[in-house]
Design an enzyme around this catalytic site. Structure first.
Site, PDB file in Angstrom:
ATOM      1  N   GLY A  21      24.961  10.609 102.258  1.00 57.49           N
ATOM      2  CA  GLY A  21      24.931  12.046 102.403  1.00 57.49           C
ATOM      3  C   GLY A  21      25.166  12.341 103.587  1.00 57.49           C
ATOM      4  O   GLY A  21      26.074  11.805 104.566  1.00 57.49           O
ATOM      5  N   ASN A  22      24.991  13.674 103.994  1.00 59.96           N
ATOM      6  CA  ASN A  22      25.234  14.449 105.417  1.00 59.96           C
ATOM      7  C   ASN A  22      24.211  15.473 105.587  1.00 59.96           C
ATOM      8  O   ASN A  22      23.138  15.468 105.084  1.00 59.96           O
ATOM      9  CB  ASN A  22      26.705  15.174 105.088  1.00 59.96           C
ATOM     10  CG  ASN A  22      26.651  16.271 103.971  1.00 59.96           C
ATOM     11  OD1 ASN A  22      25.957  16.904 104.082  1.00 59.96           O
ATOM     12  ND2 ASN A  22      27.590  16.042 103.165  1.00 59.96           N
ATOM     13  N   PHE A  23      24.306  16.185 106.741  1.00 62.81           N
ATOM     14  CA  PHE A  23      23.554  16.939 107.419  1.00 62.81           C
ATOM     15  C   PHE A  23      23.295  18.369 106.958  1.00 62.81           C
ATOM     16  O   PHE A  23      22.686  19.226 107.618  1.00 62.81           O
ATOM     17  CB  PHE A  23      23.474  16.699 108.855  1.00 62.81           C
ATOM     18  CG  PHE A  23      23.256  15.242 109.447  1.00 62.81           C
ATOM     19  CD1 PHE A  23      21.894  14.828 109.341  1.00 62.81           C
ATOM     20  CD2 PHE A  23      24.171  14.587 109.941  1.00 62.81           C
ATOM     21  CE1 PHE A  23      21.670  13.437 109.837  1.00 62.81           C
ATOM     22  CE2 PHE A  23      24.169  13.327 110.409  1.00 62.81           C
ATOM     23  CZ  PHE A  23      22.702  12.899 110.418  1.00 62.81           C
ATOM     24  N   ALA A  77      28.922  20.876 101.685  1.00 59.08           N
ATOM     25  CA  ALA A  77      29.663  19.669 102.244  1.00 59.08           C
ATOM     26  C   ALA A  77      29.577  18.618 101.045  1.00 59.08           C
ATOM     27  O   ALA A  77      28.606  17.671 101.100  1.00 59.08           O
ATOM     28  CB  ALA A  77      28.745  19.393 103.387  1.00 59.08           C
TER      29      ALA A  77
END
Length: 403
Positions: free
Chosen positions: A207-209, A275
């Protein structure tokens, strides 16, 4: 008048300025609005519930539950076209800024999906105190509208800032809000927000932030401009405020792709702020992968490119906006994305800019459109950034329609 038929909640809190609220309610009713009054316990010491009930034509609500009846704060928040907290005392302002919920006004405020207008009322020194100004900044950052305090005589005998806006002025500001031209009225929009999670096994993911705050702000800005919005949101994205927004929760890039493509044919506007992961594990383990001494090798495969897919099927009457988060050769890479994916605009985020990107309440972006010089916006709240992006997009649409 533009307030005819509007459902307005007027929530009064503990300030001497509450004595003006019966007049304000009467002005709203004369303008054709339906008004529901809420009172905090301290407000009832400044203004008569009987007077407010008489001028509004509705029982005044002073608590979430009165023993025999539950005054459904969630239903009230859905019912209203606008909520006006007037007067808003220093104490209530602090509660709104920090999400406290110990009375019916705060409960309805936290449940409201409509625009919220706040009319501060306090003495001059309280108004200028740093904590008050910090709380004002926070409630504005949440997307609330401020009915500005005015300069004049105060209850203390001082003359200065902090006086609640006059009822006639509050009425004018509300009427202006509802009469503002909504250039996207009748248009349908898709907005994506937040991260995607690509599962490795049942308990782990790539995943990402991203928090989705920028996408939510864009959805809200589009509804304020009149559009009907479908917000396709990844994990952890908080629900938006505002009527006219349908939220579809998804997890993976493929989930997001399918949700977007299901509505793409009818969408006039598509804003891809999520994102989305570029890669996902080729296979997902059916059980939790156990730790070993030999390490772990993951084979990754590309995910669906939502922006490119929409660019291939985009119709002349559709507007496609993509986002680019870059760390190197930012303008060059964003320009390649604009041209290579048939987008009408690319919103460039650089991780080199302090206060921009994931997790912040602020953002700083550059807008790229074909045949025009890039437009760099200043560092500002994500709400203000979203409004500027949508305003710029509307200008592009107008220019194309008049060619």
């Amino acid at each position: 008048m533009s307030l005819k038929g509007k459902k307005i909640i007027v929530a009064a809190t503990g300030s001497i300025a509450a004595y003006k609220i019966p007049h304000f309610v009467r002005l709203l009713v004369k303008a054709g609005a339906e008004v529901q009054v809420l009172l905090t316990a301290s407000a009832a010491g400044f203004v008569s519930p009987l007077a407010l009930s008489t001028v509004s034509g509705r029982p005044v609500l002073a608590d979430v539950a009165d023993g025999a009846t539950w005054n459904n704060h969630v239903a009230l928040g859905l019912w209203a076209d606008a909520m006006v907290i007037a007067p808003c005392s220093t104490n209530t302002l602090g509660k709104l800024a920090n999400g406290l919920c110990d009375n019916i006004v705060c409960a309805v405020y936290l449940s409201a999906r409509c625009p919220v207008f706040i009319a501060p009322a306090m003495d001059e020194d309280m108004w200028h105190h740093p904590s008050t100004q910090a709380n004002m900044g926070r409630v504005q950052a949440y997307g609330n509208h401020i009915l500005p305090s005015e300069y004049g005589e105060l209850a203390s005998g001082l003359v200065g800032m902090g006086r609640m806006a006059e009822p006639e002025h509050m009425l004018q500001m509300l009427a202006k809000f509802f009469t503002t031209d909504r250039p996207l009225k009748g248009k349908k929009a898709i907005v994506t927000a937040g991260p995607t999670y690509e599962r490795i096994d049942p308990v782990r993911f790539i995943g990402n932030f991203s928090t989705g705050k920028m996408g939510v702000a864009l959805a809200e800005a589009l509804t304020e401009a009149g559009a009907e919005v479908n917000l396709v949101a990844g994990p952890g994205v908080q629900a938006p405020h505002g009527k006219g927004i349908t939220m579809t929760a998804v997890e993976s890039a493929h989930d997001m792709y399918e949700a977007v493509m299901a509505h793409a044919a009818d969408a006039h506007i598509m804003v891809l702020a999520a994102a989305v992961a570029d890669y996902r594990p080729e296979t997902m383990a059916t059980g939790k992968i156990k730790k070993s001494d030999t390490g772990l090798t993951l084979t990754l495969t590309k995910t669906d490119d939502i922006l490119a897919s929409l660019g291939k099927i985009k119709q002349p009457w559709q507007t496609l906006v993509g986002f680019a988060l870059e760390t190197d050769n930012e303008l060059e890479n964003a320009a390649k994305k604009l041209n290579g994916k048939n987008a009408d605009m690319i919103v460039l985020n650089s991780l080199r800019d302090a206060g921009a990107g994931f997790g912040h309440e602020t953002n700083k972006v550059t807008l790229l459109t074909a045949g025009q010089e890039p437009v760099t916006l200043p560092l500002q709240s994500k709400r203000d950034t979203a409004k500027a992006i949508i305003d710029h997009m509307i200008q592009i649409r107008h220019a194309e329609e008049t060619v």
